[in-house]
Scaffold this active site. Structure first.
Site, PDB file in Angstrom:
ATOM      1  CE  LYS A  76      -3.946   1.949   2.585  1.00 56.11           C
ATOM      2  NZ  LYS A  76      -4.833   1.750   3.758  1.00 56.11           N
ATOM      3  CB  SER A 151      -8.028   3.603   2.862  1.00 56.89           C
ATOM      4  OG  SER A 151      -7.206   2.999   3.848  1.00 56.89           O
ATOM      5  CB  SER A 175      -8.427   0.717   5.826  1.00 61.70           C
ATOM      6  OG  SER A 175      -9.121   1.922   6.015  1.00 61.70           O
TER       7      SER A 175
END
EC number: 6.3.5.7
Length: 478
Positions: A76, A151, A175
């Site tokens: 990420k 996210s 997330s």
């Protein structure tokens, strides 16, 4: 969709000589090239990945044995990765090159992994759809008209689309687990303090945690073995006896007590999700586990509590992005104050600005006691709910989300609707306990449904043990 190969299968093929790391990385780079124009998963692909794969093959030929030697991993874009950019999908950091590795990145490299690329995310991890990203708004591989969740939507989509066998995400209020549910993969949020946050760009420091997204439970356990453990560079890291998480897989679950919190099976949720989760629980009952209803009475206050504490911490953490040092600076300021204002106004997106303003408000004089202090007290009550529940049961099972993946843009104009997407996941972060989502079925549109497991602090092994049984019995296929 075709089931992507697992990490375990790749490791076996590499160890037997059936394939090489170079072939494996080449295969994933081709998949990225074929899919990324449509799905917008990666902010950056590692240009040195193939060379690193050749080096991994050489190390293997010399007899070197490492747990992830030659395996590509997607990371990420809020996790520092030396030699690559770390943008948090924000305009204000779009030119920022990482100058050091996060601890989890170092541990992946030490285990022999190859960072294949940095995945898109909601800007500064603030969102549940990946739609707040400055660029590369990721789409769901199951249906590109729908969101992948957020996210960590880019990491979940990377695994679901076969662009990486495993990925790392971060979880502040769900997330990792919410996008895992939307994309039909496994997502695990570890106990707060068990995985180092050093090198993770902070959103809400008391809630953030890094964890894996994978195609199956065994891969999640393997990844947790690599990234978990004490780190002296993170003051919130906990020194604990780390078990071999894969050793829990295949263990008997007949003595487990499972709790179903009545506050998580609410009116208005998709009835198919309720049905699929409850049918999955029957598999554990058939193995001898006992199931009982429980109550987590302060659940109704979790969303409000979370959005006070998280935004307060965000307003403090994001104050450092002022255009003075490493972030983008406006070219139109005539004095220092104007430079601050314009750099931040131009650099942050609307959702980040909204949360900074909300957080600044609840921390301001006259409102601190009314909002922030009260939220901290309620957080204690929520954590106490879980502690009392775990005196009765070993695990808690809930739906991961109240809906399956929604159509892109349908909730963009109503922040409250978007915040409610996290209603089943954020209590876990407030309490600091581990949670994970596994796919348990599909809705009428053929979209994946997530089942969530909660365990007491540092009891990831118990969670993985039950998840492995459920995975085998559910036999979910893309």
């Amino acid at each position: 969709m075709t089931p992507p190969p697992s990490l375990t299968a790749h490791l076996a093929a590499l160890q037997s000589g059936e394939s090489s790391s170079e072939q494996l990385v080449q295969q994933y780079l081709q998949t990225i090239e074929q899919n990324d124009d449509q799905l917008h998963i990666f902010n950056q692909v590692n240009p040195a990945a193939l060379e690193e794969a050749r080096q991994a093959d050489h190390r293997r030929s010399l007899g070197e044995k490492l747990p992830l030697l030659g395996i590509p991993v997607a990371v990420k874009d809020n996790i520092s990765t030396e030699g690559m950019r770390t943008t948090c999908s924000s305009r204000i950091l779009e030119n920022y090159d990482s100058i050091y590795d996060a601890t989890v990145t170092s541990r992946l490299r030490e285990a022999g992994a190859i960072i294949i690329g940095k995945t898109s995310m909601d800007e500064f991890a603030m969102g549940s759809s990946n739609q707040t990203a400055h660029k590369q708004k990721t789409r769901n591989p199951w249906d590109p008209s729908r969101v992948p969740g957020g996210s960590s939507g880019g990491s979940a989509a990377a695994v679901a689309a076969g662009c990486a066998p495993v990925a790392l995400g971060s979880d502040t209020g769900g997330s990792i687990r919410q996008p895992a549910a939307f994309c039909g993969v496994v997502g695990l949020k570890p106990t707060y303090g068990s995985v180092s946050r050093y090198g993770l760009v902070a959103f809400a420091s008391s809630l953030d945690q890094i964890g894996p997204l994978t195609n199956n439970v065994e891969d999640a356990a393997t990844m947790l073995n690599v990234i978990a453990g004490h780190d002296s560079r993170d003051s919130t890291s906990v020194s604990f006896q780390k078990p071999d998480y894969t050793s829990f897989l295949g263990q008997d679950v007949s003595s487990l007590k499972i709790g179903l919190p009545r506050e998580y099976f609410i009116e208005g949720m998709d009835p198919t999700i309720r049905q699929q989760v409850l049918e999955s629980v029957e598999h554990l009952k058939a193995q001898g586990a006992t199931v009982q209803d429980i109550s987590l009475p302060h659940t109704d206050y979790a969303v409000a509590t979370y959005y006070i504490i998280a935004t307060a911490e965000a307003s403090s953490n994001l104050a450092r992005y002022d255009g003075v040092r490493y972030t983008q600076r406006t070219s139109e300021a005539s004095d220092l104050t104007e430079m601050y204002v314009k750099s931040r106004s131009e650099g942050f997106g609307a959702e980040v600005k909204r949360r900074i303003m909300l957080g600044t408000y609840v921390l301001s004089s006259g409102y601190y006691d009314a909002y922030y202090r009260k939220a901290q007290k309620v957080r204690t009550l929520i954590a106490r709910d879980f502690a009392q529940a775990f005196q009765q049961v070993d695990l808690i099972i809930t739906p991961t989300t109240p809906t399956t993946a929604f159509v892109s843009g349908t909730k963009s104009n109503n922040p409250l609707d978007m915040y409610l997407e996290d209603i089943f996941t954020l209590s876990c972060n407030l309490a600091g306990i581990p949670g994970m989502s596994i796919p348990c079925g599909k809705d009428a549109d053929g979209l994946p449904i997530g089942l969530q497991l909660y365990a007491p602090h540092f009891e990831e092994g118990t969670m993985l043990k039950a998840a492995a049984v459920l995975e085998k019995k559910i036999a979910f296929t893309p």
